[in-house]
Design a protein around this motif. Structure first.
Motif: not given
Length: 124
Positions: A80-85, A89-91
Motif C-alpha cells: 500500500c505504501a509503495q502505491e501511495a508514494f 509523491q511524498c514520504e
C-alpha cells in the motif's frame, strides 16, 4: 492476509490523500468528525469499508491512513505504501511487518519510501 492496512504520509494534504483513495476505490461517503479526522466509506464493488485519515497522528507532520478491511488490493502495508508514494509523491511510512502482539518482531522497525530511498529503518 492482514486484517487491516495502515500507512503514514508526511506533509500531504488530506484532499490529496482522498484523491488517491478515489483513484483506487469508489468513495461512497466522506465526512469530517473533527478538524483533524476525515472518515471515508469506500467500496471495492462488493465490499464496503471505512478509511480513517487522521492528521498529526505521529507528530505534527504525519497523517495516518487506516483502511479498516482485510479486502484491499494490497497484500500488506508495504505494498500500500509503495502505491501511495507513486501517487502522492511524498514520504510514506508503514510498519515493516504485520503487527502481532504474540510475535517477537521489533515494533519500532518501519519501512520508509521517499525520493531518496526505500527500505527499513527504526522509527522511535
Amino acid at each position: 492476509m492482514q486484517p487491516d492496512i495502515e500507512i503514514y504520509v508526511l506533509s500531504c494534504p488530506t484532499t490529496t490523500i482522498v484523491r488517491w483513495i478515489s483513484s483506487v476505490f469508489t468513495v461512497i461517503k466522506q465526512h469530517q468528525p473533527s478538524s483533524l479526522c476525515t472518515k471515508v466509506t469506500a467500496s471495492t464493488g462488493t465490499h464496503e469499508f471505512e478509511i480513517t485519515i487522521l492528521e498529526q497522528a505521529a507528530g505534527k507532520r504525519f497523517t495516518s491512513v487506516w483502511f479498516d478491511s482485510d479486502q484491499t488490493p494490497w497484500e500488506n502495508d508495504c505494498a500500500c505504501a509503495q502505491e501511495a508514494f507513486q501517487f502522492l509523491q511524498c514520504e510514506v511510512r508503514c510498519n515493516a511487518q504485520s503487527w502481532d502482539e504474540s510475535t517477537e518482531e521489533d515494533p519500532d522497525l518501519w519501512w520508509r519510501i521517499n525520493d531518496h530511498e526505500e527500505g527499513p529503518f527504526i522509527w522511535n
